[in-house]
Design a protein around this motif. Structure first.
Motif, PDB file in Angstrom:
ATOM      1  N   ARG A  40       0.794  -1.224  -0.022  1.00  0.00           N
ATOM      2  CA  ARG A  40       0.059  -0.129  -0.090  1.00  0.00           C
ATOM      3  C   ARG A  40       0.907   1.204   0.112  1.00  0.00           C
ATOM      4  O   ARG A  40       0.515   2.136  -0.761  1.00  0.00           O
ATOM      5  CB  ARG A  40      -0.884  -0.018   1.275  1.00  0.00           C
ATOM      6  CG  ARG A  40      -2.037  -0.723   1.113  1.00  0.00           C
ATOM      7  CD  ARG A  40      -3.319  -0.295   0.513  1.00  0.00           C
ATOM      8  NE  ARG A  40      -4.598  -0.996   0.511  1.00  0.00           N
ATOM      9  CZ  ARG A  40      -5.492  -0.962   1.437  1.00  0.00           C
ATOM     10  NH1 ARG A  40      -5.207  -0.363   2.598  1.00  0.00           N
ATOM     11  NH2 ARG A  40      -6.416  -1.617   1.266  1.00  0.00           N
ATOM     12  N   ALA A  41       2.055   1.230   1.012  1.00  0.00           N
ATOM     13  CA  ALA A  41       2.589   2.478   0.903  1.00  0.00           C
ATOM     14  C   ALA A  41       3.954   2.229   1.715  1.00  0.00           C
ATOM     15  O   ALA A  41       4.283   1.117   2.313  1.00  0.00           O
ATOM     16  CB  ALA A  41       1.676   3.483   1.794  1.00  0.00           C
ATOM     17  N   PRO A  54       2.430   6.403  -1.221  1.00  0.00           N
ATOM     18  CA  PRO A  54       1.707   5.464  -1.793  1.00  0.00           C
ATOM     19  C   PRO A  54       2.679   4.522  -2.938  1.00  0.00           C
ATOM     20  O   PRO A  54       3.606   4.898  -3.366  1.00  0.00           O
ATOM     21  CB  PRO A  54       0.475   6.099  -2.715  1.00  0.00           C
ATOM     22  CG  PRO A  54       0.761   7.528  -2.823  1.00  0.00           C
ATOM     23  CD  PRO A  54       1.859   7.890  -1.868  1.00  0.00           C
ATOM     24  N   TYR A  75      -0.063   9.299   1.100  1.00  0.00           N
ATOM     25  CA  TYR A  75      -0.939   8.148   1.315  1.00  0.00           C
ATOM     26  C   TYR A  75      -1.774   8.657   2.680  1.00  0.00           C
ATOM     27  O   TYR A  75      -0.960   8.885   3.432  1.00  0.00           O
ATOM     28  CB  TYR A  75      -0.125   7.031   1.462  1.00  0.00           C
ATOM     29  CG  TYR A  75      -1.188   5.877   1.636  1.00  0.00           C
ATOM     30  CD1 TYR A  75      -1.779   5.143   0.731  1.00  0.00           C
ATOM     31  CD2 TYR A  75      -1.392   5.553   3.143  1.00  0.00           C
ATOM     32  CE1 TYR A  75      -2.576   4.222   0.951  1.00  0.00           C
ATOM     33  CE2 TYR A  75      -2.106   4.136   3.250  1.00  0.00           C
ATOM     34  CZ  TYR A  75      -2.738   3.618   2.131  1.00  0.00           C
ATOM     35  OH  TYR A  75      -3.539   2.551   2.403  1.00  0.00           O
ATOM     36  N   GLU A  81      -4.621  -1.228   7.255  1.00  0.00           N
ATOM     37  CA  GLU A  81      -3.216  -1.317   6.842  1.00  0.00           C
ATOM     38  C   GLU A  81      -2.376  -2.212   7.721  1.00  0.00           C
ATOM     39  O   GLU A  81      -2.923  -2.388   8.915  1.00  0.00           O
ATOM     40  CB  GLU A  81      -2.319  -0.173   6.502  1.00  0.00           C
ATOM     41  CG  GLU A  81      -2.962   0.683   5.484  1.00  0.00           C
ATOM     42  CD  GLU A  81      -4.001   1.531   5.828  1.00  0.00           C
ATOM     43  OE1 GLU A  81      -4.654   2.398   4.787  1.00  0.00           O
ATOM     44  OE2 GLU A  81      -4.326   1.770   7.058  1.00  0.00           O
TER      45      GLU A  81
END
Length: 418
Positions: A40-41, A54, A75, A81
């Motif tokens: 995701r990041a 991101p 992000y 997460e």
């Protein structure tokens, strides 16, 4: 080509124009039920300030962390997460395939798909992964070669991983469903290897039936500790699911007031059985017997007996049903036959013609060591326990009988007939 978390952490992050933005301090993936969660990041720290970049702006993670933009967007956390450094690295996990408890030394990421996106694909648990984190991977590899040892990278696919830490994040808690599918002896071994808090947390996540099966495979001292850590209602529910003899043994280790309180929370039928078992000394046939057994009334044919068993609530509680016991109206034992004998006989045959009319039996106060001797002498898988007037009270199974002559830990490794 695989990329490891240890190769990313604390590395500088460069934008598309070669400017240093800071260093990577963590990697975020999606908390999903997917086998391999997507990146995701990354979390970047610069002069004490944190920012999340991101995944779609990351061109490369290795050998250098390079972005595809000179003005990367920030992000925004979505709440689902998983922070790999903070929440996964060094955690205790269960290798579902190997049915063992291990610790995460490193994590493996890989690129896949037309967009070249990174995914979390495995947990590294071997010596080399630990050496890589310490920055001595090459030195360790040369040392092992010099010693003539072939040390391979040990990686568990992420889809075969389940966390067992007390404060495990949501994503990893979902994977505990996989643990519940494991055999109870394997779960019990994992619980026994964990520290007490983690073991209790894992037991709390199991449904009542699985927790009961697992509890029966755990050593007595740990059994008691886990039961006492449960709420009284939960403990009563688990005890109801346990085999009556196992539940009675566990209750017998508690203080009288705690034992009475839990019995008071249980269903009436379970309570009657437990009070009956607790009335006998623990090292006698009555103290180690189970009341879960199958009976049929005297006078039936083989076909009638099978039909009777299909609709018998008592038989449904008898998980093994190796023997079938023939009783009269006063529940006195008339005969015994193996279920195989019943199934293989002609349906028209009277049960009385194939049953053993004088089976080996023991009385409720016979010492456990003597019960074990009889079981071994006559090669029995279970022996009926009868009262002074011949009433069938229960059966002692071979595993409970031999507990008197071999250590419990060895008994757990024997084939399970019941």
């Amino acid at each position: 080509m695989a990329t490891y978390l240890s190769q990313i952490l604390n590395r500088p992050v460069w934008d598309a124009q070669g400017r240093r933005l800071g260093r990577c301090v963590d990697v975020l993936v999606a908390e999903t039920t997917e086998a391999y969660p997507a990146l995701r990041a990354i979390q970047v720290k610069d002069r004490g300030a944190d920012m999340l970049i991101p995944a779609d702006t990351i061109a490369w993670l290795s050998p250098s962390i390079i972005l595809n933009s000179s003005t990367p967007e920030r992000y925004d956390l979505r709440g689902d997460e998983l922070f790999l450094r903070d929440q996964v690295l060094d955690q205790q996990i269960v290798d579902i395939e190997g049915r063992r408890l291990v610790r995460v030394n490193d994590l493996q990421l890989a690129r896949s798909g037309p967009d070249g996106r990174y995914y979390l694909v495995g947990a590294n648990i071997g010596t080399l992964s630990l050496a890589r984190r310490l920055g001595i991977e090459n030195t360790a590899a040369r040392l092992f070669r010099a010693l003539g040892r072939d040390v391979e990278e040990r990686t568990i696919p992420w889809e075969e991983v389940a966390s067992v830490e007390v404060d495990a994040p949501i994503r990893l808690r979902v994977t505990r469903e996989r643990i519940r599918e494991m055999p109870a002896p394997d779960i019990a071994e994992i619980v026994s290897d964990l520290d007490r808090d983690a073991g209790q947390a894992l037991m709390e996540d199991l449904d009542d039936a699985t927790a009961a099966e697992t509890m029966s495979e755990i050593e007595p001292d740990l059994q008691r500790a886990i039961l006492e850590a449960m709420t009284p209602d939960r403990a009563a529910d688990v005890l109801e699911e346990m085999a009556p003899d196992d539940a009675a043994d566990l209750l017998g280790t508690l203080a009288p007031e705690d034992r009475a309180h839990l019995i008071g929370l249980m269903e009436a039928e379970d309570t009657r059985q437990l009070i009956k078992l607790l009335a006998y000394p623990e090292d006698t046939a009555g103290g180690i017997m189970t009341t879960e057994l199958s009976t049929i009334p005297v006078g039936l044919t083989v076909g009638e007996a099978l039909e009777y068993l299909r609709h018998s609530a008592e038989a449904r509680e008898d998980e093994a049903m190796y023997y079938v016991h023939v009783v009269d109206e006063s529940r006195s034992l008339v005969g015994v036959l193996a279920l195989r004998e019943l199934v293989m006989a002609d349906p028209r045959t009277p049960v009385a013609e194939i049953m053993r009319r004088q089976p080996i039996t023991v009385d409720t106060l016979m010492p456990q060591t003597e019960v074990a001797r009889l079981v071994a002498k006559y090669d029995l898988l279970a022996v009926p326990v009868v009262s002074e007037n011949g009433t069938l009270e229960g059966v002692v199974t071979v595993d409970d009988a031999i507990d008197a002559i071999i250590p419990t830990a060895w008994k757990k490794r024997l084939p399970r007939f019941f």
